[in-house]
Design a protein around this motif. Structure first.
Motif, PDB file in Angstrom:
ATOM      1  N   LEU A  13      13.867  53.477 -24.354  1.00 22.70           N
ATOM      2  CA  LEU A  13      14.375  52.301 -23.974  1.00 22.70           C
ATOM      3  C   LEU A  13      13.162  51.591 -23.227  1.00 22.70           C
ATOM      4  O   LEU A  13      13.371  50.227 -23.299  1.00 22.70           O
ATOM      5  CB  LEU A  13      15.620  52.448 -23.020  1.00 22.70           C
ATOM      6  CG  LEU A  13      16.627  53.024 -23.942  1.00 22.70           C
ATOM      7  CD1 LEU A  13      18.070  53.087 -22.973  1.00 22.70           C
ATOM      8  CD2 LEU A  13      17.207  51.963 -25.035  1.00 22.70           C
ATOM      9  N   VAL A  79      20.674  42.915 -36.330  1.00 20.79           N
ATOM     10  CA  VAL A  79      21.365  43.668 -35.307  1.00 20.79           C
ATOM     11  C   VAL A  79      21.968  44.828 -35.587  1.00 20.79           C
ATOM     12  O   VAL A  79      21.592  45.730 -35.134  1.00 20.79           O
ATOM     13  CB  VAL A  79      22.578  42.552 -34.845  1.00 20.79           C
ATOM     14  CG1 VAL A  79      23.441  43.511 -33.762  1.00 20.79           C
ATOM     15  CG2 VAL A  79      21.890  41.380 -33.837  1.00 20.79           C
ATOM     16  N   ILE A  80      22.549  45.013 -36.782  1.00 20.82           N
ATOM     17  CA  ILE A  80      23.162  46.299 -37.185  1.00 20.82           C
ATOM     18  C   ILE A  80      22.224  47.189 -37.500  1.00 20.82           C
ATOM     19  O   ILE A  80      22.022  48.309 -37.084  1.00 20.82           O
ATOM     20  CB  ILE A  80      23.907  46.087 -38.606  1.00 20.82           C
ATOM     21  CG1 ILE A  80      25.305  45.330 -38.221  1.00 20.82           C
ATOM     22  CG2 ILE A  80      24.509  47.312 -39.070  1.00 20.82           C
ATOM     23  CD1 ILE A  80      26.069  44.684 -39.253  1.00 20.82           C
ATOM     24  N   LEU A  82      18.903  47.288 -36.304  1.00 23.46           N
ATOM     25  CA  LEU A  82      18.125  47.544 -35.151  1.00 23.46           C
ATOM     26  C   LEU A  82      18.964  48.590 -34.316  1.00 23.46           C
ATOM     27  O   LEU A  82      18.328  49.556 -33.607  1.00 23.46           O
ATOM     28  CB  LEU A  82      17.593  46.208 -34.322  1.00 23.46           C
ATOM     29  CG  LEU A  82      16.824  45.412 -34.837  1.00 23.46           C
ATOM     30  CD1 LEU A  82      16.583  44.318 -34.128  1.00 23.46           C
ATOM     31  CD2 LEU A  82      15.269  46.149 -35.153  1.00 23.46           C
ATOM     32  N   LEU A  83      20.257  48.490 -34.093  1.00 28.39           N
ATOM     33  CA  LEU A  83      21.005  49.304 -33.397  1.00 28.39           C
ATOM     34  C   LEU A  83      21.229  50.717 -34.128  1.00 28.39           C
ATOM     35  O   LEU A  83      21.173  51.552 -33.395  1.00 28.39           O
ATOM     36  CB  LEU A  83      22.555  48.603 -33.360  1.00 28.39           C
ATOM     37  CG  LEU A  83      22.716  47.667 -32.384  1.00 28.39           C
ATOM     38  CD1 LEU A  83      23.984  46.942 -32.444  1.00 28.39           C
ATOM     39  CD2 LEU A  83      22.338  47.850 -30.775  1.00 28.39           C
ATOM     40  N   PHE A  84      21.355  50.737 -35.268  1.00 31.88           N
ATOM     41  CA  PHE A  84      21.188  51.955 -36.101  1.00 31.88           C
ATOM     42  C   PHE A  84      19.844  52.730 -35.789  1.00 31.88           C
ATOM     43  O   PHE A  84      19.900  53.814 -35.361  1.00 31.88           O
ATOM     44  CB  PHE A  84      21.511  51.820 -37.621  1.00 31.88           C
ATOM     45  CG  PHE A  84      21.293  53.111 -38.545  1.00 31.88           C
ATOM     46  CD1 PHE A  84      22.224  53.904 -38.110  1.00 31.88           C
ATOM     47  CD2 PHE A  84      20.071  53.349 -39.201  1.00 31.88           C
ATOM     48  CE1 PHE A  84      22.206  55.204 -39.056  1.00 31.88           C
ATOM     49  CE2 PHE A  84      19.957  54.328 -39.781  1.00 31.88           C
ATOM     50  CZ  PHE A  84      21.018  55.263 -39.840  1.00 31.88           C
ATOM     51  N   LEU A  86      17.732  52.402 -33.311  1.00 28.12           N
ATOM     52  CA  LEU A  86      17.938  52.724 -31.833  1.00 28.12           C
ATOM     53  C   LEU A  86      18.916  54.006 -31.770  1.00 28.12           C
ATOM     54  O   LEU A  86      18.448  54.854 -30.985  1.00 28.12           O
ATOM     55  CB  LEU A  86      18.293  51.595 -31.164  1.00 28.12           C
ATOM     56  CG  LEU A  86      18.129  52.012 -29.407  1.00 28.12           C
ATOM     57  CD1 LEU A  86      16.795  52.321 -28.975  1.00 28.12           C
ATOM     58  CD2 LEU A  86      18.702  50.802 -28.947  1.00 28.12           C
ATOM     59  N   ARG A  87      19.925  53.976 -32.298  1.00 30.39           N
ATOM     60  CA  ARG A  87      20.630  55.070 -32.311  1.00 30.39           C
ATOM     61  C   ARG A  87      20.134  56.536 -32.658  1.00 30.39           C
ATOM     62  O   ARG A  87      20.018  57.374 -32.179  1.00 30.39           O
ATOM     63  CB  ARG A  87      22.102  54.841 -32.914  1.00 30.39           C
ATOM     64  CG  ARG A  87      22.930  56.075 -32.801  1.00 30.39           C
ATOM     65  CD  ARG A  87      24.205  55.660 -33.894  1.00 30.39           C
ATOM     66  NE  ARG A  87      24.998  56.738 -33.911  1.00 30.39           N
ATOM     67  CZ  ARG A  87      24.712  57.994 -34.758  1.00 30.39           C
ATOM     68  NH1 ARG A  87      23.715  57.979 -35.408  1.00 30.39           N
ATOM     69  NH2 ARG A  87      25.757  58.939 -34.934  1.00 30.39           N
ATOM     70  N   GLN A  88      19.538  56.288 -33.985  1.00 30.79           N
ATOM     71  CA  GLN A  88      18.686  57.446 -34.677  1.00 30.79           C
ATOM     72  C   GLN A  88      17.599  58.012 -33.533  1.00 30.79           C
ATOM     73  O   GLN A  88      17.571  59.184 -33.462  1.00 30.79           O
ATOM     74  CB  GLN A  88      17.934  56.968 -36.010  1.00 30.79           C
ATOM     75  CG  GLN A  88      19.142  56.853 -36.714  1.00 30.79           C
ATOM     76  CD  GLN A  88      19.754  57.987 -37.322  1.00 30.79           C
ATOM     77  OE1 GLN A  88      20.946  58.099 -36.839  1.00 30.79           O
ATOM     78  NE2 GLN A  88      19.136  58.842 -37.781  1.00 30.79           N
ATOM     79  N   ILE A 107      11.834  48.357 -33.346  1.00 29.20           N
ATOM     80  CA  ILE A 107      12.857  47.751 -32.562  1.00 29.20           C
ATOM     81  C   ILE A 107      12.584  46.516 -31.690  1.00 29.20           C
ATOM     82  O   ILE A 107      13.331  45.738 -31.595  1.00 29.20           O
ATOM     83  CB  ILE A 107      13.751  48.870 -31.925  1.00 29.20           C
ATOM     84  CG1 ILE A 107      14.301  49.857 -33.044  1.00 29.20           C
ATOM     85  CG2 ILE A 107      14.969  48.377 -31.121  1.00 29.20           C
ATOM     86  CD1 ILE A 107      14.536  51.211 -32.566  1.00 29.20           C
ATOM     87  N   ALA A 111      13.842  42.993 -32.300  1.00 28.36           N
ATOM     88  CA  ALA A 111      14.800  42.221 -31.298  1.00 28.36           C
ATOM     89  C   ALA A 111      14.196  41.070 -30.559  1.00 28.36           C
ATOM     90  O   ALA A 111      14.930  40.337 -30.407  1.00 28.36           O
ATOM     91  CB  ALA A 111      14.997  43.343 -30.124  1.00 28.36           C
TER      92      ALA A 111
END
Length: 173
Positions: A13, A79-80, A82-84, A86-88, A107, A111
């Motif tokens: 992060l 957004v979808i 990038l969030l996917f 990041l989650r990975q 990411i 962003a």
């Protein structure tokens, strides 16, 4: 040395937010100090600062789209994705360091440009390189993050598996 899950998450992060911060700070300075289309030659014609507001994606693709389609393709869908991503990288622990860093850069860069689109309706581009082997269109630091991230992932994909295979063979000896 194995890093604990929380520290790993914090480092990922941090790297994402570092990329976003560098991008947003540089764009803020450009917005405040450079007039639109003003040309500042830092190193002759080889390194130029200018300011252009891009209402589309790379090479202004999508700038002519209708407002709803533009919001979906240039804001909601990114957004979808990038969030996917990041989650990975936060959940899966079997990625190489290079791959994790590469995705964190992608990411963060994505962003950074996404924030511009949401806050200003366009992305601020301001750098142009014209070197012997590299000639670019106008870009920003978010684009640099995305490109470096892609190079790191490509490097890891091409050369990382050899290391894993070499380690597995050494374990068998």
């Amino acid at each position: 040395m194995k890093i604990s899950g929380k520290i790993r998450m914090i480092l990922i992060l941090f790297l994402v937010f570092l990329n976003i911060s560098c991008d947003q700070i540089s764009k803020r300075v450009v917005r405040q100090t450079i007039e639109p289309y003003e040309r500042i030659e830092v190193f002759k014609d080889h390194f130029v600062l200018t300011k252009v507001e891009n209402t589309g994606a790379a090479y202004s693709l999508g700038s002519d789209l209708g407002p709803i389609l533009k919001i979906f393709l240039l804001q909601i869908l990114p957004v979808i994705v990038l969030l996917f991503l990041l989650r990975q990288i936060l959940i899966k622990t079997n990625y190489s360091k290079e791959t994790i860093i590469g995705f964190a850069f992608i990411i963060g860069g994505g962003a950074g440009n996404l924030l511009d689109r949401i806050m200003y309706g366009s992305v601020t581009d301001f750098l142009i390189l014209d070197l012997v082997v590299i000639k670019t269109e106008i870009f920003n630091l978010a684009d640099v993050s995305i490109m470096l991230g892609g190079v790191l992932i490509l490097y890891s994909s091409l050369f990382g598996k050899k290391e894993v295979l070499k380690n597995k063979i050494n374990e068998l000896d």
